[in-house]
Write a protein that holds these residues in place. Structure first.
Motif, PDB file in Angstrom:
ATOM      1  N   ARG A  31      36.451  44.498  24.523  1.00 15.16           N
ATOM      2  CA  ARG A  31      36.717  43.486  23.776  1.00 15.16           C
ATOM      3  C   ARG A  31      36.326  43.722  22.539  1.00 15.16           C
ATOM      4  NH1 ARG A  31      34.713  40.288  27.996  1.00 15.16           N
ATOM      5  NH2 ARG A  31      32.789  39.881  26.823  1.00 15.16           N
ATOM      6  N   SER A  32      35.219  44.386  22.123  1.00 13.13           N
ATOM      7  CA  SER A  32      34.746  44.777  20.994  1.00 13.13           C
ATOM      8  C   SER A  32      35.507  45.833  20.237  1.00 13.13           C
ATOM      9  CB  SER A  32      33.132  45.293  21.160  1.00 13.13           C
ATOM     10  OG  SER A  32      32.408  44.472  21.310  1.00 13.13           O
ATOM     11  N   ARG A  33      36.142  46.752  21.004  1.00 11.65           N
ATOM     12  CA  ARG A  33      36.988  47.741  20.464  1.00 11.65           C
ATOM     13  C   ARG A  33      38.359  46.999  19.932  1.00 11.65           C
ATOM     14  NH1 ARG A  33      35.732  52.366  25.202  1.00 11.65           N
ATOM     15  NH2 ARG A  33      33.820  53.304  24.043  1.00 11.65           N
ATOM     16  N   GLU A  34      39.062  46.291  20.894  1.00 13.15           N
ATOM     17  CA  GLU A  34      40.208  45.555  20.620  1.00 13.15           C
ATOM     18  C   GLU A  34      39.804  44.605  19.323  1.00 13.15           C
ATOM     19  OE1 GLU A  34      41.054  43.050  23.947  1.00 13.15           O
ATOM     20  OE2 GLU A  34      41.594  45.066  25.155  1.00 13.15           O
ATOM     21  N   ARG A  35      38.696  43.907  19.136  1.00 13.12           N
ATOM     22  CA  ARG A  35      38.400  43.358  17.753  1.00 13.12           C
ATOM     23  C   ARG A  35      38.150  44.218  16.694  1.00 13.12           C
ATOM     24  NH1 ARG A  35      33.650  39.975  18.584  1.00 13.12           N
ATOM     25  NH2 ARG A  35      32.393  41.731  17.592  1.00 13.12           N
ATOM     26  N   GLN A  36      37.647  45.293  16.943  1.00 14.08           N
ATOM     27  CA  GLN A  36      37.375  46.269  15.603  1.00 14.08           C
ATOM     28  C   GLN A  36      39.059  46.883  15.261  1.00 14.08           C
ATOM     29  OE1 GLN A  36      34.739  47.710  14.268  1.00 14.08           O
ATOM     30  NE2 GLN A  36      35.651  49.441  13.351  1.00 14.08           N
ATOM     31  N   SER A  37      39.747  46.915  16.264  1.00  9.38           N
ATOM     32  CA  SER A  37      41.035  47.593  15.890  1.00  9.38           C
ATOM     33  C   SER A  37      41.917  46.426  15.186  1.00  9.38           C
ATOM     34  CB  SER A  37      41.701  47.950  17.283  1.00  9.38           C
ATOM     35  OG  SER A  37      43.042  48.401  16.892  1.00  9.38           O
ATOM     36  N   ARG A  38      41.811  45.113  15.625  1.00  6.02           N
ATOM     37  CA  ARG A  38      42.413  44.250  14.858  1.00  6.02           C
ATOM     38  C   ARG A  38      41.870  43.763  13.458  1.00  6.02           C
ATOM     39  NH1 ARG A  38      41.556  41.338  19.520  1.00  6.02           N
ATOM     40  NH2 ARG A  38      40.206  39.923  18.499  1.00  6.02           N
ATOM     41  N   GLU A  39      40.627  43.561  13.401  1.00  5.13           N
ATOM     42  CA  GLU A  39      39.962  43.002  12.317  1.00  5.13           C
ATOM     43  C   GLU A  39      39.424  44.198  11.497  1.00  5.13           C
ATOM     44  OE1 GLU A  39      37.392  40.166  13.881  1.00  5.13           O
ATOM     45  OE2 GLU A  39      39.029  39.228  14.834  1.00  5.13           O
ATOM     46  N   GLY A  40      39.062  45.264  12.008  1.00  2.09           N
ATOM     47  CA  GLY A  40      38.496  46.224  11.204  1.00  2.09           C
ATOM     48  C   GLY A  40      37.008  45.823  11.465  1.00  2.09           C
ATOM     49  N   GLY A  41      36.046  46.726  10.711  1.00  3.82           N
ATOM     50  CA  GLY A  41      34.797  46.688  10.438  1.00  3.82           C
ATOM     51  C   GLY A  41      34.085  47.871  10.043  1.00  3.82           C
ATOM     52  N   VAL A  42      32.878  48.120  10.473  1.00  9.54           N
ATOM     53  CA  VAL A  42      32.165  49.257  10.311  1.00  9.54           C
ATOM     54  C   VAL A  42      31.966  50.152  11.425  1.00  9.54           C
ATOM     55  CG1 VAL A  42      29.514  50.142   9.414  1.00  9.54           C
ATOM     56  CG2 VAL A  42      30.411  47.619   8.691  1.00  9.54           C
ATOM     57  N   SER A  43      32.340  51.412  10.975  1.00  9.39           N
ATOM     58  CA  SER A  43      32.431  52.388  11.941  1.00  9.39           C
ATOM     59  C   SER A  43      31.103  52.794  12.600  1.00  9.39           C
ATOM     60  CB  SER A  43      32.961  53.649  11.352  1.00  9.39           C
ATOM     61  OG  SER A  43      32.121  54.487  10.479  1.00  9.39           O
ATOM     62  N   SER A  44      30.904  53.396  13.640  1.00  4.53           N
ATOM     63  CA  SER A  44      29.583  53.660  14.226  1.00  4.53           C
ATOM     64  C   SER A  44      28.943  54.768  13.221  1.00  4.53           C
ATOM     65  CB  SER A  44      29.794  54.354  15.675  1.00  4.53           C
ATOM     66  OG  SER A  44      30.669  55.394  15.596  1.00  4.53           O
ATOM     67  N   GLN A  45      29.760  55.811  12.433  1.00  2.00           N
ATOM     68  CA  GLN A  45      29.205  56.782  11.728  1.00  2.00           C
ATOM     69  C   GLN A  45      28.569  56.010  10.637  1.00  2.00           C
ATOM     70  OE1 GLN A  45      31.949  59.586  10.435  1.00  2.00           O
ATOM     71  NE2 GLN A  45      30.674  60.691   9.276  1.00  2.00           N
ATOM     72  N   GLU A  46      29.258  55.070  10.023  1.00  2.00           N
ATOM     73  CA  GLU A  46      28.975  54.247   8.668  1.00  2.00           C
ATOM     74  C   GLU A  46      27.562  53.596   9.101  1.00  2.00           C
ATOM     75  OE1 GLU A  46      28.209  52.603   5.052  1.00  2.00           O
ATOM     76  OE2 GLU A  46      29.243  54.423   5.731  1.00  2.00           O
ATOM     77  N   MET A  47      27.671  52.821  10.218  1.00  2.00           N
ATOM     78  CA  MET A  47      26.272  52.191  10.857  1.00  2.00           C
ATOM     79  C   MET A  47      25.214  53.121  11.057  1.00  2.00           C
ATOM     80  SD  MET A  47      24.877  49.250  11.137  1.00  2.00           S
ATOM     81  CE  MET A  47      26.225  48.247  10.960  1.00  2.00           C
ATOM     82  N   ARG A  48      25.236  54.018  11.512  1.00  2.00           N
ATOM     83  CA  ARG A  48      24.184  55.290  11.478  1.00  2.00           C
ATOM     84  C   ARG A  48      23.669  55.441  10.057  1.00  2.00           C
ATOM     85  NH1 ARG A  48      27.618  57.202  15.757  1.00  2.00           N
ATOM     86  NH2 ARG A  48      26.959  56.802  17.603  1.00  2.00           N
ATOM     87  N   ARG A  49      24.626  55.820   9.222  1.00  2.00           N
ATOM     88  CA  ARG A  49      24.080  56.014   7.781  1.00  2.00           C
ATOM     89  C   ARG A  49      23.627  54.978   7.374  1.00  2.00           C
ATOM     90  NH1 ARG A  49      24.947  55.102   2.787  1.00  2.00           N
ATOM     91  NH2 ARG A  49      26.764  53.589   3.208  1.00  2.00           N
TER      92      ARG A  49
END
Length: 95
Positions: A62-80
């Motif tokens: 569900r989280s991946r689908e929402r990320q795909s639909r709505e966008g968001g912060v990538s895991s790489q960006e969150m780690r940074r």
């Protein structure tokens, strides 16, 4: 991959697991797969537990689908961001 009929499985589980040479081992009941013994390289108990939990897998999907639909912060960006975030630890008064 190797298969074994459950009625013919006479060895201890550890014997089948061995060192992983014959894995995965699919256990069948009258030809129908009912279980599998797999090697877990570089795995830990928490990872295996979560990856086989249907509720957790559904949450991730569900989280991946929402990320795909709505966008968001990538895991790489969150780690940074987390790496560069100021320390928000609890400050204790010296006694």
């Amino acid at each position: 991959m190797k298969t074994i009929e459950i009625a013919e499985a006479r060895e201890a589980l550890g014997q089948y697991a061995g060192h992983g040479e014959n894995l995965p081992l699919v256990v069948t009941d009258r030809g129908r797969p009912v279980a599998a013994l797999l090697a877990v390289p570089n795995g830990d108990l928490e990872t295996v537990s979560l990856s086989t939990n249907p509720a957790f897998v559904a949450l991730i999907e569900r989280s991946r689908e929402r990320q795909s639909r709505e966008g968001g912060v990538s895991s790489q960006e969150m780690r940074r961001r987390l790496k560069n975030a100021p320390n928000q630890g609890i400050k204790r008064d010296k006694q």
